[in-house]
Write a protein that holds these residues in place. Structure first.
Motif, PDB file in Angstrom:
ATOM      1  N   SER A 113       0.829  -1.201   0.000  1.00  0.00           N
ATOM      2  CA  SER A 113       0.000   0.000   0.000  1.00  0.00           C
ATOM      3  C   SER A 113       0.858   1.244   0.000  1.00  0.00           C
ATOM      4  CB  SER A 113      -0.907   0.019   1.239  1.00  0.00           C
ATOM      5  OG  SER A 113      -1.730  -1.121   1.287  1.00  0.00           O
TER       6      SER A 113
ATOM      7  N   ALA B 210       0.148   5.179   1.006  1.00  0.00           N
ATOM      8  CA  ALA B 210      -0.795   6.146   1.564  1.00  0.00           C
ATOM      9  C   ALA B 210      -0.220   7.551   1.448  1.00  0.00           C
ATOM     10  CB  ALA B 210      -1.084   5.820   3.019  1.00  0.00           C
TER      11      ALA B 210
ATOM     12  N   SER C 273      -0.354  11.795   2.120  1.00  0.00           N
ATOM     13  CA  SER C 273      -0.794  12.869   3.016  1.00  0.00           C
ATOM     14  C   SER C 273      -0.202  14.163   2.484  1.00  0.00           C
ATOM     15  CB  SER C 273      -0.359  12.604   4.460  1.00  0.00           C
ATOM     16  OG  SER C 273       1.044  12.541   4.546  1.00  0.00           O
TER      17      SER C 273
ATOM     18  N   SER D 294      -4.559  13.196  -5.822  1.00  0.00           N
ATOM     19  CA  SER D 294      -5.780  12.697  -6.438  1.00  0.00           C
ATOM     20  C   SER D 294      -5.827  12.921  -7.948  1.00  0.00           C
ATOM     21  CB  SER D 294      -6.995  13.365  -5.795  1.00  0.00           C
ATOM     22  OG  SER D 294      -7.082  13.056  -4.429  1.00  0.00           O
TER      23      SER D 294
ATOM     24  N   ARG E  58      -6.386   2.033  -7.042  1.00  0.00           N
ATOM     25  CA  ARG E  58      -6.353   3.184  -6.139  1.00  0.00           C
ATOM     26  C   ARG E  58      -7.715   3.370  -5.495  1.00  0.00           C
ATOM     27  NH1 ARG E  58      -4.220   7.947  -9.728  1.00  0.00           N
ATOM     28  NH2 ARG E  58      -4.262   9.096  -7.740  1.00  0.00           N
ATOM     29  N   ASP E  59      -7.676   3.817  -4.245  1.00  0.00           N
ATOM     30  CA  ASP E  59      -8.886   4.141  -3.486  1.00  0.00           C
ATOM     31  C   ASP E  59      -8.855   5.648  -3.269  1.00  0.00           C
ATOM     32  OD1 ASP E  59     -10.809   4.637  -1.511  1.00  0.00           O
ATOM     33  OD2 ASP E  59     -10.534   2.655  -0.623  1.00  0.00           O
TER      34      ASP E  59
ATOM     35  N   ALA F   2     -10.976   7.675  -1.982  1.00  0.00           N
ATOM     36  CA  ALA F   2     -11.474   8.140  -0.686  1.00  0.00           C
ATOM     37  C   ALA F   2     -10.418   8.022   0.404  1.00  0.00           C
ATOM     38  CB  ALA F   2     -12.712   7.361  -0.296  1.00  0.00           C
ATOM     39  N   LYS F   3      -9.501   7.085   0.233  1.00  0.00           N
ATOM     40  CA  LYS F   3      -8.454   6.852   1.236  1.00  0.00           C
ATOM     41  C   LYS F   3      -7.106   7.408   0.797  1.00  0.00           C
ATOM     42  CE  LYS F   3     -10.554   2.647   3.136  1.00  0.00           C
ATOM     43  NZ  LYS F   3     -10.354   1.199   3.434  1.00  0.00           N
ATOM     44  N   TYR F   4      -7.047   7.998  -0.394  1.00  0.00           N
ATOM     45  CA  TYR F   4      -5.784   8.556  -0.922  1.00  0.00           C
ATOM     46  C   TYR F   4      -4.684   7.497  -0.850  1.00  0.00           C
ATOM     47  CZ  TYR F   4      -8.682  12.571   0.037  1.00  0.00           C
ATOM     48  OH  TYR F   4      -9.753  13.443   0.102  1.00  0.00           O
ATOM     49  N   THR F   5      -5.015   6.326  -1.321  1.00  0.00           N
ATOM     50  CA  THR F   5      -4.111   5.185  -1.240  1.00  0.00           C
ATOM     51  C   THR F   5      -4.075   4.458  -2.572  1.00  0.00           C
ATOM     52  OG1 THR F   5      -4.557   4.912   1.128  1.00  0.00           O
ATOM     53  CG2 THR F   5      -3.641   3.016  -0.032  1.00  0.00           C
TER      54      THR F   5
ATOM     55  N   TYR G  80      -2.665   0.804  -4.282  1.00  0.00           N
ATOM     56  CA  TYR G  80      -2.271  -0.555  -3.910  1.00  0.00           C
ATOM     57  C   TYR G  80      -1.565  -1.246  -5.067  1.00  0.00           C
ATOM     58  CZ  TYR G  80      -5.891   0.323  -0.399  1.00  0.00           C
ATOM     59  OH  TYR G  80      -6.649   0.868   0.607  1.00  0.00           O
TER      60      TYR G  80
END
Length: 116
Positions: A21, A23, A25, A32, A73-74, A76-79, A81
């Motif tokens: 993953s 992530a 910040s 995004s 990619r997710d 909503a979670k700014y992640t 994979y």
């Protein structure tokens, strides 16, 4: 600026699976709207792009991992994979994420070791 934290690596036997993953910040808006890539670097070798994903979900893979790895990619979670299946010893490396092309600082990476 975007800060990145990679996680999920480990030791796995040949043929096994792992999901790593990435992530984000900091400036998550920039994250995004950016194409994000997974890169890897083995000792003594140059860092290489493994896979990338656009903001809209379009994906591109290196030939060596095509059919075995899946990037997703997710939002909503700014992640982002990287699902890695059918792992081989030659997949052993430090895995890192960054924009494509590279624009951000590097995270600490996550180590993937494929060995019996």
């Amino acid at each position: 600026q975007v800060q990145l934290v990679e996680s999920g690596g480990g030791l796995v036997q040949p043929g096994g699976s792992l999901r790593v993953s990435c992530a984000a910040s900091g400036n998550i808006f920039i994250f995004s709207i950016s194409t994000v890539g997974w890169y890897r670097q083995a000792p003594g070798k140059q860092r290489e792009l493994v896979a990338r994903i656009s903001p809209g979900g379009d994906t591109v893979y290196a030939g060596s991992v095509k059919g075995r790895f899946t990037i997703s990619r997710d939002s909503a979670k700014y992640t982002v994979y990287l699902q890695m299946n059918s792992l081989k010893p030659e997949d052993s490396a430090g895995y890192y994420c960054n924009s494509f092309p590279i624009q951000w600082g590097w995270g600490q990476g996550t180590q993937v070791t494929v060995s019996s």
